[in-house]
Design a protein around this motif. Structure first.
Motif, PDB file in Angstrom:
ATOM      1  N   VAL A  18       6.854 -38.851 -26.008  1.00 47.41           N
ATOM      2  CA  VAL A  18       7.124 -39.939 -25.064  1.00 47.41           C
ATOM      3  C   VAL A  18       8.500 -39.751 -24.424  1.00 47.41           C
ATOM      4  CG1 VAL A  18       7.336 -42.429 -24.796  1.00 47.41           C
ATOM      5  CG2 VAL A  18       5.682 -41.505 -26.413  1.00 47.41           C
ATOM      6  N   MET A  19       9.511 -39.411 -25.255  1.00 45.11           N
ATOM      7  CA  MET A  19      10.866 -39.191 -24.732  1.00 45.11           C
ATOM      8  C   MET A  19      10.892 -37.983 -23.800  1.00 45.11           C
ATOM      9  SD  MET A  19      12.651 -41.494 -25.768  1.00 45.11           S
ATOM     10  CE  MET A  19      11.706 -42.734 -26.537  1.00 45.11           C
ATOM     11  N   PHE A  71      -1.751 -52.405 -20.515  1.00 48.73           N
ATOM     12  CA  PHE A  71      -2.975 -51.602 -20.427  1.00 48.73           C
ATOM     13  C   PHE A  71      -2.851 -50.298 -21.201  1.00 48.73           C
ATOM     14  CE2 PHE A  71      -5.447 -48.332 -18.127  1.00 48.73           C
ATOM     15  CZ  PHE A  71      -6.707 -48.821 -18.370  1.00 48.73           C
ATOM     16  N   VAL A  72      -1.646 -49.737 -21.322  1.00 49.74           N
ATOM     17  CA  VAL A  72      -1.518 -48.521 -22.120  1.00 49.74           C
ATOM     18  C   VAL A  72      -1.081 -48.842 -23.547  1.00 49.74           C
ATOM     19  CG1 VAL A  72      -1.111 -47.030 -20.147  1.00 49.74           C
ATOM     20  CG2 VAL A  72       0.827 -48.015 -21.331  1.00 49.74           C
ATOM     21  N   PHE A  76      -5.110 -49.575 -12.214  1.00 48.43           N
ATOM     22  CA  PHE A  76      -6.053 -49.181 -13.260  1.00 48.43           C
ATOM     23  C   PHE A  76      -7.315 -50.029 -13.207  1.00 48.43           C
ATOM     24  CE2 PHE A  76      -4.944 -52.816 -15.883  1.00 48.43           C
ATOM     25  CZ  PHE A  76      -3.656 -53.096 -15.462  1.00 48.43           C
ATOM     26  N   ILE A  92       1.759 -42.360 -27.255  1.00 47.72           N
ATOM     27  CA  ILE A  92       2.200 -43.714 -27.585  1.00 47.72           C
ATOM     28  C   ILE A  92       1.343 -44.260 -28.714  1.00 47.72           C
ATOM     29  CG2 ILE A  92       2.284 -46.096 -26.741  1.00 47.72           C
ATOM     30  CD1 ILE A  92       3.034 -44.963 -23.988  1.00 47.72           C
ATOM     31  N   ILE A 144      10.504 -47.516 -14.273  1.00 47.74           N
ATOM     32  CA  ILE A 144       9.235 -47.763 -14.961  1.00 47.74           C
ATOM     33  C   ILE A 144       8.976 -46.696 -16.027  1.00 47.74           C
ATOM     34  CG2 ILE A 144       7.951 -46.583 -13.120  1.00 47.74           C
ATOM     35  CD1 ILE A 144       6.645 -49.678 -14.873  1.00 47.74           C
ATOM     36  N   VAL A 145       9.466 -45.474 -15.771  1.00 51.28           N
ATOM     37  CA  VAL A 145       9.291 -44.410 -16.761  1.00 51.28           C
ATOM     38  C   VAL A 145      10.166 -44.692 -17.991  1.00 51.28           C
ATOM     39  CG1 VAL A 145       9.608 -41.945 -17.180  1.00 51.28           C
ATOM     40  CG2 VAL A 145       8.719 -42.716 -14.998  1.00 51.28           C
ATOM     41  N   THR A 191      -5.613 -42.488 -17.443  1.00 51.85           N
ATOM     42  CA  THR A 191      -6.300 -43.074 -18.593  1.00 51.85           C
ATOM     43  C   THR A 191      -7.669 -43.602 -18.186  1.00 51.85           C
ATOM     44  OG1 THR A 191      -4.146 -43.720 -19.434  1.00 51.85           O
ATOM     45  CG2 THR A 191      -6.043 -44.743 -20.457  1.00 51.85           C
ATOM     46  N   VAL A 192      -7.739 -44.260 -17.021  1.00 52.97           N
ATOM     47  CA  VAL A 192      -9.014 -44.829 -16.569  1.00 52.97           C
ATOM     48  C   VAL A 192     -10.033 -43.732 -16.291  1.00 52.97           C
ATOM     49  CG1 VAL A 192     -10.141 -46.118 -14.715  1.00 52.97           C
ATOM     50  CG2 VAL A 192      -7.930 -46.869 -15.577  1.00 52.97           C
ATOM     51  N   VAL A 225       0.631 -38.709 -22.555  1.00 55.54           N
ATOM     52  CA  VAL A 225       1.692 -39.580 -23.037  1.00 55.54           C
ATOM     53  C   VAL A 225       1.114 -40.885 -23.585  1.00 55.54           C
ATOM     54  CG1 VAL A 225       2.440 -40.957 -21.035  1.00 55.54           C
ATOM     55  CG2 VAL A 225       4.108 -40.083 -22.591  1.00 55.54           C
ATOM     56  N   VAL A 226       0.008 -41.349 -22.996  1.00 58.07           N
ATOM     57  CA  VAL A 226      -0.624 -42.572 -23.517  1.00 58.07           C
ATOM     58  C   VAL A 226      -1.146 -42.323 -24.927  1.00 58.07           C
ATOM     59  CG1 VAL A 226      -2.549 -44.179 -23.234  1.00 58.07           C
ATOM     60  CG2 VAL A 226      -1.176 -43.540 -21.268  1.00 58.07           C
ATOM     61  N   PHE A 278       8.502 -36.835 -22.014  1.00 63.84           N
ATOM     62  CA  PHE A 278       7.889 -37.226 -20.746  1.00 63.84           C
ATOM     63  C   PHE A 278       8.895 -37.979 -19.887  1.00 63.84           C
ATOM     64  CE2 PHE A 278       5.628 -40.425 -18.206  1.00 63.84           C
ATOM     65  CZ  PHE A 278       4.839 -39.590 -17.425  1.00 63.84           C
ATOM     66  N   ALA A 279       9.640 -38.909 -20.528  1.00 69.15           N
ATOM     67  CA  ALA A 279      10.627 -39.694 -19.772  1.00 69.15           C
ATOM     68  C   ALA A 279      11.688 -38.770 -19.173  1.00 69.15           C
ATOM     69  CB  ALA A 279      11.273 -40.743 -20.674  1.00 69.15           C
ATOM     70  N   PHE A 304       6.972 -40.034 -30.820  1.00 68.15           N
ATOM     71  CA  PHE A 304       8.107 -40.344 -29.940  1.00 68.15           C
ATOM     72  C   PHE A 304       8.692 -39.144 -29.203  1.00 68.15           C
ATOM     73  CE2 PHE A 304       8.130 -44.010 -32.834  1.00 68.15           C
ATOM     74  CZ  PHE A 304       7.840 -44.964 -31.875  1.00 68.15           C
ATOM     75  N   VAL A 306      -0.041 -42.517 -14.923  1.00 69.61           N
ATOM     76  CA  VAL A 306      -0.267 -42.714 -16.358  1.00 69.61           C
ATOM     77  C   VAL A 306      -1.501 -43.589 -16.579  1.00 69.61           C
ATOM     78  CG1 VAL A 306       0.671 -43.736 -18.455  1.00 69.61           C
ATOM     79  CG2 VAL A 306       2.146 -42.399 -16.972  1.00 69.61           C
ATOM     80  N   SER A 307      -1.572 -44.738 -15.882  1.00 66.15           N
ATOM     81  CA  SER A 307      -2.712 -45.621 -16.108  1.00 66.15           C
ATOM     82  C   SER A 307      -3.973 -45.100 -15.435  1.00 66.15           C
ATOM     83  CB  SER A 307      -2.393 -47.052 -15.664  1.00 66.15           C
ATOM     84  OG  SER A 307      -2.007 -47.072 -14.321  1.00 66.15           O
ATOM     85  N   LEU A 346       4.414 -42.047 -10.453  1.00 65.72           N
ATOM     86  CA  LEU A 346       4.514 -41.451 -11.795  1.00 65.72           C
ATOM     87  C   LEU A 346       3.899 -42.388 -12.812  1.00 65.72           C
ATOM     88  CD1 LEU A 346       8.092 -39.952 -12.023  1.00 65.72           C
ATOM     89  CD2 LEU A 346       5.951 -38.809 -12.579  1.00 65.72           C
ATOM     90  N   TYR A 347       4.267 -43.683 -12.692  1.00 65.49           N
ATOM     91  CA  TYR A 347       3.700 -44.611 -13.636  1.00 65.49           C
ATOM     92  C   TYR A 347       2.233 -44.831 -13.348  1.00 65.49           C
ATOM     93  CZ  TYR A 347       2.234 -47.942 -16.656  1.00 65.49           C
ATOM     94  OH  TYR A 347       1.469 -48.500 -17.615  1.00 65.49           O
ATOM     95  N   ALA A 352       7.892 -48.155 -25.934  1.00 63.71           N
ATOM     96  CA  ALA A 352       7.283 -47.393 -27.017  1.00 63.71           C
ATOM     97  C   ALA A 352       8.226 -47.346 -28.217  1.00 63.71           C
ATOM     98  CB  ALA A 352       6.939 -45.989 -26.545  1.00 63.71           C
ATOM     99  N   ALA A 372       9.132 -45.516 -22.074  1.00 63.41           N
ATOM    100  CA  ALA A 372       9.733 -44.921 -23.268  1.00 63.41           C
ATOM    101  C   ALA A 372      10.382 -45.988 -24.140  1.00 63.41           C
ATOM    102  CB  ALA A 372      10.765 -43.874 -22.857  1.00 63.41           C
TER     103      ALA A 372
END
Lengths: 272, 333
Positions: B301-302, A210-211, B145, B293, A118-119, B278-279, B289-290, B304-305, B298, B274-275, B270-271, A126, A123
């Motif tokens: 984002v990379m 959502f993101v 979320f 995006i 999922i991570v 944000t909430v 990271v949101v 973070f991955a 980038f 992220v959401s 982890l995912y 994106a 990426a």
């Protein structure tokens, strides 16, 4: 003996059919066009005119939920078709082929499954740029290794059955064994796993949406609607709560359908 | 044990190499010319060409990858397109907030999920068993979320019990660990500790929901499997009290597979973080990271991955080692 249908199967099938029919019928059922803003009707609470209220642009939420079902359910179905379909095909082929191909592919699968998909999905979507098509591609492909391993082990037990040995003895080639014997016999397992996978695909796709990695405005899609509604959640709750209800209800339907199918097709499971 | 350790470490190296290949490939897919992004929109063609050579983008792909890998090994994840800060530094600065949230959620899911699952197994079809079944399905069907938004409406707007966003109200305690709950305790600030906990309550519960149902159902099924074993029957026949049988004989065998599941659940968490960040406006790596995006940043984002994947792989290795330590069957496999 006639087996009764498990209640989960009945409930799951009813919810699933309802959500799919209602989404397909969106053009006829929607009271309003889904994407036409109305400055005279911004953030109206649910009423007879707008049964689910309106959003920050004055668009009718009910119509957007109905239309959004096409996008959201369509994305989930696409993801599962790709991940379960390709996973089953490759898993069966690898198990049937055996030898070094099997060893090599399974090593790669072990590596792929050690990485949090999922991570990587985050990426990758994106990088590809947000769109529903990319969402299907990314989540669909990242689901392949898991399904490959699952259907490989299903095929391994199938491979030892006498009818496979018989067809082999009658000179059936690789493709015939795979297409005529292995895959049809895997079908019940594929259907069961696919319906359960639809639930998680729907939730995961809406989470990426959502993101901001899914549907782009003004497309109606449930995850994106929840995202749009989050800023007004405190008072205009209907903008985010109602599309979320649609996600949860559909996912519930898919999960129950999967559980019910498993109990129905494999009664041994019922005991657990 | 030593051979097992070396085999797992070798696999770890291969997986990390795989992660680097994937992120390198993804970075190449990103739209736009990185040299143009670095040089700026007004730069002349010569300036862009110079930057391209500086960045090594004129080199063959294989050479670019070795360069990328060399940097990764030295902890260099590039710099943000937006503010030019080193990515590794920026993400690690946000990490304590995320770790505090995820750690508390994992703790809640384990401490509540396992007893609940045991109760469900010992009283089959009782209230706990039904709760576990509902929670397992609900946890999988309800998007975290969205559930978080419902909690905000209920517990912040309607009841006013918990704050809806941020980590702290007032002056935060001096940073020692970066975990505000721990830092407040270290500073002897009990009111601060309460505030930090109150801010954690809703996001932690939201994030724990999925795993709570998962752990409870797994514990239940494991317990049911173990309690049907012959050695439990023997223990019963020798007249041991049921409580001793459960604690001494059943629990350890039932729970050891959970170690791997808890570690694997980190990917979803982890995912989820992220959401959920944000909430709840939680200032952690997920929210960071949101926004990256949204800004088409980038490198962040990379980065973070890479960091999240590496953390996940290492945690799973530690879980494997822990499992091998408590369960001798694993070492022999």
């Amino acid at each position: 003996m006639i087996r009764r249908y498990p209640p989960a199967l009945v409930a799951g099938a009813a919810i699933t059919v309802f959500m799919i029919v209602v989404s397909l019928a969106a053009p006829w059922l929607s009271p309003w066009p889904p994407n036409v803003p109305d400055v005279g009707a911004i953030l109206e609470p649910p009423s007879w005119r707008h049964p689910a209220g309106t959003d920050a642009l004055g668009r009718d939420i009910l119509s957007r939920i109905l239309w959004g079902g096409r996008a959201s359910l369509g994305v989930a179905i696409g993801i599962v078709a790709l991940s379960v379909g390709l996973g089953a095909l490759l898993g069966a082929a690898v198990a049937l082929a055996g030898g070094w191909i099997d060893t090599l592919v399974m090593r790669l699968v072990d590596i792929a499954l050690s990485i949090p998909a999922i991570v990587i999905a985050l990426a990758l979507s994106a990088a590809l740029g947000p769109s529903l098509g990319n969402l299907v591609l990314v989540l669909g492909l990242l689901g392949v290794p898991f399904n490959l391993r699952l259907f490989r082990s299903e095929t391994l037990s199938l491979r030892e059955r006498p009818f496979i040995a018989a067809s082999r003895a009658m000179g059936a080639g690789f493709a015939a064994l795979l297409g005529r014997h292995i895959l049809p016999n895997l079908a019940p397992v594929i259907v069961t796993f696919a319906s359960a996978a639809l639930g998680s695909a729907l939730v995961m796709a809406s989470a990426l949406s959502f993101v901001g990695l899914g549907a782009q405005p003004p497309t109606a899609e449930w995850g994106a609607m929840i995202f749009d509604g989050r800023t007004t959640i405190m008072y205009e709750w209907w903008c985010a709560v109602l599309p979320g209800l649609a996600v949860a209800l559909s996912a519930l339907g898919f999960i129950l359908l999967g559980d019910g199918l498993r109990d129905w097709l494999d009664p041994r499971h019922e005991a657990r | 044990m030593l051979a097992f350790l070396f085999r797992r470490l070798g696999f770890l190296a291969v997986v990390l190499l795989g992660v680097s290949l994937i992120t390198f490939a993804i970075a190449h897919l990103a739209p736009g010319d990185p040299a143009r992004l670095v040089a700026g929109p007004q730069a002349s063609a010569e300036a862009v060409a110079r930057v391209r050579i500086d960045l090594g983008l004129d080199q063959p792909v294989a050479a670019q990858y070795t360069r990328y890998l060399g940097r990764l090994v030295h902890g260099d994840l590039g710099t943000s397109n937006v503010d030019g800060r080193p990515v590794a530094e920026a993400i690690l600065a946000k990490a304590p907030a995320s770790l505090e949230l995820m750690g508390a959620a994992l703790l809640l899911a384990v401490l509540a999920g396992i007893p609940l699952g045991m109760l469900a197994a010992l009283r089959r079809n009782g209230a706990a068993d039904r709760t576990v079944r509902i929670m397992a399905v609900a946890g999988a069907a309800i998007p975290a979320f969205w559930f978080g938004s419902i909690l905000i409406i209920l517990f912040y707007r309607e009841l006013g019990w918990f704050p809806a966003s941020g980590r702290f109200t007032g002056t935060p305690p001096p940073a020692v660990t970066g975990f505000l709950t721990v830092d407040a305790l270290l500073a002897g600030d009990l009111a601060g500790f309460r505030t930090a906990c109150a801010h954690l309550a809703l996001p932690v519960f939201t994030l724990a929901l999925l795993d709570l149902g998962l752990f409870a159902r797994l514990t239940r099924n494991q317990m049911l499997g173990v309690m049907a074993q012959d050695y439990i029957r023997v223990a019963r026949a020798s007249g041991l009290p049921e409580g001793t049988i459960v604690r001494v004989h059943a629990l350890r065998n039932a729970l050891s597979p959970l170690i791997s599941v808890v570690a694997a659940s980190l990917a979803a968490m982890l995912y989820g973080s992220v959401s959920v960040e944000t909430v709840f406006g939680w200032p952690g790596a997920g929210q960071f990271v949101v926004s990256a995006i949204g800004n088409l940043d980038f490198p962040v984002v990379m980065g973070f991955a890479v960091i999240a994947s590496a953390a996940y792989v290492v945690v799973n290795l530690l879980a494997d080692l822990l499992l091998a330590a408590v369960d001798p069957r694993v070492r022999l496999a």
